[in-house]
Motif scaffolding. Structure first.
Motif, mmCIF file in Angstrom:
data_model
loop_
_atom_site.group_PDB
_atom_site.id
_atom_site.type_symbol
_atom_site.label_atom_id
_atom_site.label_comp_id
_atom_site.label_asym_id
_atom_site.label_seq_id
_atom_site.Cartn_x
_atom_site.Cartn_y
_atom_site.Cartn_z
ATOM 1 N N ILE A 169 -3.474 2.250 -9.950
ATOM 2 C CA ILE A 169 -3.492 4.080 -9.172
ATOM 3 C C ILE A 169 -2.446 4.229 -8.295
ATOM 4 O O ILE A 169 -2.030 5.287 -8.842
ATOM 5 C CB ILE A 169 -4.537 3.608 -7.688
ATOM 6 N N GLU A 182 -10.417 4.583 -2.791
ATOM 7 C CA GLU A 182 -9.679 3.522 -3.183
ATOM 8 C C GLU A 182 -8.862 3.302 -2.221
ATOM 9 O O GLU A 182 -8.061 2.052 -2.219
ATOM 10 C CB GLU A 182 -8.470 4.714 -4.154
ATOM 11 N N ILE A 183 -8.684 4.170 -1.037
ATOM 12 C CA ILE A 183 -8.527 3.272 0.821
ATOM 13 C C ILE A 183 -8.939 1.906 0.660
ATOM 14 O O ILE A 183 -8.982 0.701 1.099
ATOM 15 C CB ILE A 183 -8.041 4.503 1.127
ATOM 16 N N CYS A 221 -0.969 9.625 1.011
ATOM 17 C CA CYS A 221 -1.266 8.696 -0.013
ATOM 18 C C CYS A 221 -1.027 9.205 -1.342
ATOM 19 O O CYS A 221 -1.047 8.285 -2.334
ATOM 20 C CB CYS A 221 -1.817 7.568 0.574
ATOM 21 N N LYS A 222 -2.752 10.299 -1.087
ATOM 22 C CA LYS A 222 -3.040 11.221 -2.729
ATOM 23 C C LYS A 222 -4.056 10.032 -3.367
ATOM 24 O O LYS A 222 -4.536 10.095 -3.898
ATOM 25 C CB LYS A 222 -2.055 11.394 -3.448
ATOM 26 N N ARG A 223 -4.736 8.850 -2.229
ATOM 27 C CA ARG A 223 -5.811 7.843 -3.080
ATOM 28 C C ARG A 223 -6.955 8.203 -2.011
ATOM 29 O O ARG A 223 -7.037 9.460 -1.691
ATOM 30 C CB ARG A 223 -5.643 6.647 -2.288
ATOM 31 N N THR A 224 -7.504 8.008 -2.942
ATOM 32 C CA THR A 224 -9.496 8.741 -2.779
ATOM 33 C C THR A 224 -10.507 7.784 -1.364
ATOM 34 O O THR A 224 -9.303 6.732 -1.364
ATOM 35 C CB THR A 224 -10.586 8.612 -4.071
ATOM 36 N N LEU A 238 -1.020 8.516 -8.595
ATOM 37 C CA LEU A 238 -0.285 9.433 -7.379
ATOM 38 C C LEU A 238 0.780 10.246 -7.994
ATOM 39 O O LEU A 238 0.757 11.712 -6.889
ATOM 40 C CB LEU A 238 0.272 8.212 -6.655
ATOM 41 N N TYR A 296 -8.616 13.774 -2.146
ATOM 42 C CA TYR A 296 -8.020 13.258 -2.199
ATOM 43 C C TYR A 296 -7.439 12.774 -0.328
ATOM 44 O O TYR A 296 -6.947 14.165 0.296
ATOM 45 C CB TYR A 296 -6.528 13.262 -2.662
ATOM 46 N N SER A 335 0.916 -1.197 0.132
ATOM 47 C CA SER A 335 -0.289 0.103 0.405
ATOM 48 C C SER A 335 0.815 0.730 0.014
ATOM 49 O O SER A 335 1.645 1.210 0.685
ATOM 50 C CB SER A 335 -0.728 -0.033 1.214
ATOM 51 N N ARG A 351 -4.394 -2.098 -8.492
ATOM 52 C CA ARG A 351 -3.103 -1.086 -8.114
ATOM 53 C C ARG A 351 -2.705 -0.785 -8.521
ATOM 54 O O ARG A 351 -2.162 0.189 -7.958
ATOM 55 C CB ARG A 351 -3.025 -2.409 -6.629
ATOM 56 N N TRP A 398 -8.607 -1.579 -1.149
ATOM 57 C CA TRP A 398 -7.384 -1.516 -1.668
ATOM 58 C C TRP A 398 -7.382 -3.182 -1.632
ATOM 59 O O TRP A 398 -6.144 -3.799 -2.565
ATOM 60 C CB TRP A 398 -6.264 -1.106 -0.832
#
Length: 66
Positions: free
Chosen positions: A42, A27-28, A21-24, A46, A17, A3, A39, A31
């Motif tokens: 994504i 997405e988190i 980690c800049k994920r939504t 990033l 975000y 991750s 993955r 994962w």
């Protein structure tokens, strides 16, 4: 696949975000159930998200304060 979590876990002011980690959030949350292909897609995004979050870069200022 590891991750990209940085243990910062705070959403930006727009709620789009994670600041770490800049994920939504989606997405988190998803994962663990994603394929390596999803993955990787994504992970590939990033750096672009991080650059956009940083905003325009100002040129370095040369010179002295004196």
């Amino acid at each position: 696949m590891n991750s990209p979590c940085t243990k910062v876990c705070v959403m930006d002011e727009d709620g789009r975000y994670c600041l770490g980690c800049k994920r939504t959030l989606g997405e988190i949350a998803g994962w663990g159930g994603m394929s390596d292909t999803d993955r990787q897609a994504i992970l590939d995004e990033l750096p672009k998200r991080a650059a956009a979050a940083a905003g325009p870069q100002r040129p370095a200022q040369g010179g002295s304060f004196f």
